[in-house]
Write a protein that holds these residues in place. Structure first.
Motif, mmCIF file in Angstrom:
data_model
loop_
_atom_site.group_PDB
_atom_site.id
_atom_site.type_symbol
_atom_site.label_atom_id
_atom_site.label_comp_id
_atom_site.label_asym_id
_atom_site.label_seq_id
_atom_site.Cartn_x
_atom_site.Cartn_y
_atom_site.Cartn_z
ATOM 1 N N ASN A 77 0.879 -1.044 -0.405
ATOM 2 C CA ASN A 77 -0.228 0.207 0.185
ATOM 3 C C ASN A 77 0.983 1.076 0.279
ATOM 4 O OD1 ASN A 77 -2.462 -1.121 -0.239
ATOM 5 N ND2 ASN A 77 -3.013 -1.614 1.648
ATOM 6 N N LYS A 78 1.709 1.439 0.695
ATOM 7 C CA LYS A 78 2.861 1.888 1.105
ATOM 8 C C LYS A 78 3.117 2.879 -0.430
ATOM 9 C CE LYS A 78 3.824 2.946 5.646
ATOM 10 N NZ LYS A 78 2.673 1.679 6.585
ATOM 11 N N THR A 79 4.076 1.080 -1.092
ATOM 12 C CA THR A 79 4.237 1.895 -2.436
ATOM 13 C C THR A 79 4.163 2.110 -3.708
ATOM 14 O OG1 THR A 79 5.817 -0.275 -1.234
ATOM 15 C CG2 THR A 79 5.967 0.269 -4.376
ATOM 16 N N GLU A 80 2.569 1.725 -3.516
ATOM 17 C CA GLU A 80 1.361 2.178 -4.659
ATOM 18 C C GLU A 80 1.100 3.484 -4.762
ATOM 19 O OE1 GLU A 80 -3.507 1.099 -5.913
ATOM 20 O OE2 GLU A 80 -2.034 -0.094 -3.847
ATOM 21 N N ALA A 81 0.942 3.402 -3.370
ATOM 22 C CA ALA A 81 0.742 5.308 -2.914
ATOM 23 C C ALA A 81 2.069 6.077 -3.319
ATOM 24 C CB ALA A 81 0.474 5.304 -1.407
ATOM 25 N N TYR A 82 3.168 5.795 -3.305
ATOM 26 C CA TYR A 82 4.531 6.451 -3.594
ATOM 27 C C TYR A 82 4.281 6.268 -5.280
ATOM 28 C CZ TYR A 82 9.057 7.575 -5.244
ATOM 29 O OH TYR A 82 9.737 7.966 -5.642
ATOM 30 N N ILE A 83 3.895 5.427 -6.066
ATOM 31 C CA ILE A 83 4.242 5.261 -7.754
ATOM 32 C C ILE A 83 2.923 6.123 -7.849
ATOM 33 C CG2 ILE A 83 3.826 3.674 -9.267
ATOM 34 C CD1 ILE A 83 5.264 0.880 -7.723
ATOM 35 N N ILE A 89 11.240 9.615 -8.568
ATOM 36 C CA ILE A 89 12.358 8.256 -8.633
ATOM 37 C C ILE A 89 13.577 8.880 -8.657
ATOM 38 C CG2 ILE A 89 11.757 6.941 -11.320
ATOM 39 C CD1 ILE A 89 11.463 4.987 -9.088
ATOM 40 N N GLU A 90 14.129 9.342 -10.054
ATOM 41 C CA GLU A 90 15.838 9.496 -9.894
ATOM 42 C C GLU A 90 16.357 10.006 -8.547
ATOM 43 O OE1 GLU A 90 13.662 12.986 -11.686
ATOM 44 O OE2 GLU A 90 13.190 11.009 -12.399
ATOM 45 N N GLY A 95 14.148 2.545 -3.445
ATOM 46 C CA GLY A 95 14.940 1.287 -4.631
ATOM 47 C C GLY A 95 15.059 0.466 -3.390
ATOM 48 N N PHE A 96 14.915 -1.040 -3.757
ATOM 49 C CA PHE A 96 14.735 -2.099 -2.886
ATOM 50 C C PHE A 96 15.738 -3.437 -3.273
ATOM 51 C CE2 PHE A 96 11.531 -2.499 -6.690
ATOM 52 C CZ PHE A 96 11.617 -3.409 -6.587
ATOM 53 N N ASN A 97 16.213 -4.344 -2.549
ATOM 54 C CA ASN A 97 16.636 -4.904 -3.011
ATOM 55 C C ASN A 97 16.686 -6.246 -2.673
ATOM 56 O OD1 ASN A 97 18.273 -4.467 -1.293
ATOM 57 N ND2 ASN A 97 20.132 -4.344 -1.873
ATOM 58 N N GLN A 98 17.608 -7.740 -2.412
ATOM 59 C CA GLN A 98 17.411 -8.648 -2.100
ATOM 60 C C GLN A 98 18.580 -9.054 -1.989
ATOM 61 O OE1 GLN A 98 14.325 -12.107 -2.809
ATOM 62 N NE2 GLN A 98 15.887 -13.429 -2.157
ATOM 63 N N GLN A 131 12.968 17.204 6.749
ATOM 64 C CA GLN A 131 12.929 16.033 6.717
ATOM 65 C C GLN A 131 11.792 15.153 6.024
ATOM 66 O OE1 GLN A 131 13.910 15.400 10.829
ATOM 67 N NE2 GLN A 131 16.147 15.157 10.827
ATOM 68 N N ARG A 132 12.427 13.510 6.001
ATOM 69 C CA ARG A 132 11.098 12.997 4.964
ATOM 70 C C ARG A 132 11.651 11.688 5.471
ATOM 71 N NH1 ARG A 132 11.447 12.604 -1.493
ATOM 72 N NH2 ARG A 132 10.005 11.323 -2.065
ATOM 73 N N THR A 133 9.773 11.073 5.689
ATOM 74 C CA THR A 133 9.589 9.883 6.154
ATOM 75 C C THR A 133 10.499 9.153 5.372
ATOM 76 O OG1 THR A 133 7.499 10.988 7.508
ATOM 77 C CG2 THR A 133 7.883 8.293 7.043
ATOM 78 N N ILE A 134 11.042 8.173 5.756
ATOM 79 C CA ILE A 134 11.431 7.424 4.767
ATOM 80 C C ILE A 134 11.522 5.698 5.955
ATOM 81 C CG2 ILE A 134 13.611 5.894 3.658
ATOM 82 C CD1 ILE A 134 13.364 8.968 2.549
ATOM 83 N N TYR A 135 10.662 5.046 5.355
ATOM 84 C CA TYR A 135 10.104 3.812 5.676
ATOM 85 C C TYR A 135 11.165 2.902 4.718
ATOM 86 C CZ TYR A 135 5.947 5.820 6.288
ATOM 87 O OH TYR A 135 4.309 6.760 7.082
ATOM 88 N N MET A 136 11.372 1.678 5.960
ATOM 89 C CA MET A 136 13.022 0.948 5.347
ATOM 90 C C MET A 136 11.770 -0.451 6.271
ATOM 91 S SD MET A 136 16.271 0.906 6.695
ATOM 92 C CE MET A 136 16.995 -0.111 7.379
ATOM 93 N N VAL A 137 12.245 -1.316 5.452
ATOM 94 C CA VAL A 137 11.433 -2.910 5.471
ATOM 95 C C VAL A 137 12.852 -4.075 5.908
ATOM 96 C CG1 VAL A 137 9.960 -4.868 5.892
ATOM 97 C CG2 VAL A 137 9.547 -2.646 5.127
ATOM 98 N N GLN A 138 12.631 -4.596 6.742
ATOM 99 C CA GLN A 138 14.098 -5.298 7.103
ATOM 100 C C GLN A 138 13.328 -7.020 7.791
ATOM 101 O OE1 GLN A 138 16.776 -4.845 10.248
ATOM 102 N NE2 GLN A 138 16.735 -6.920 10.830
#
Length: 152
Positions: A77-83, A89-90, A95-98, A131-138
């Protein structure tokens, strides 16, 4: 959520949602009146507790899967709202990675401590309008076949 998870009984979903609310893990972020009932939208609570292996172990398999599903849908939901937003985006920190990490148990614990120190440094410190909120999931997800300290 009920329609998105037909394999999980509705009563189980509601029971788990109540547990997650009670434990301050999720919060209601929106309510809509729909045909005589209230539809609630949940999100992970910003300052809710972390889920560790001990907490996770006390849950049933269905509850564990539901908890991760809640995390996944919140992130989606957060990603969709951002998109769908007026994003750059540049320039944005998106970003995300595995990655696969090959670590000893000791190396993993040191890395985890280092990450916790970084989180503590930057968590909940919004002090100015720039400052801006940055969500990070681990998520640490070991291969199922490998176990540490099996004898303990």
């Amino acid at each position: 959520m009920v329609t998105g998870l037909p394999q999980i009984p509705q009563a189980t979903l509601y029971r788990l949602l109540n547990i997650l609310k009670k434990e301050n893990i999720i919060a209601v972020i929106d309510e809509k009146q729909i045909r005589g009932t209230v539809e609630k939208t949940y999100s992970l609570h910003k300052d809710g507790p972390r889920i560790n292996a001990g907490d996770f172990k006390t849950m049933t398999e269905d509850e564990q899967i539901q908890l991760l599903t809640t995390l996944y849908f919140d992130l989606l939901n957060k990603t969709e709202a951002y998109i769908k937003s007026d994003h750059t985006i540049e320039k944005d920190p998106f970003g995300f990675n595995q990655v696969e990490l090959y670590l000893t148990e000791d190396e993993f614990h040191h890395m985890r401590k280092d990450l916790i120190d970084v989180y503590k440094k930057y968590n909940a410190r919004k002090t100015n309008k720039d400052q801006r909120t940055i969500y990070m999931v681990q998520i640490f997800l070991p291969e199922p076949s490998e176990k540490w300290n099996e004898g303990e």
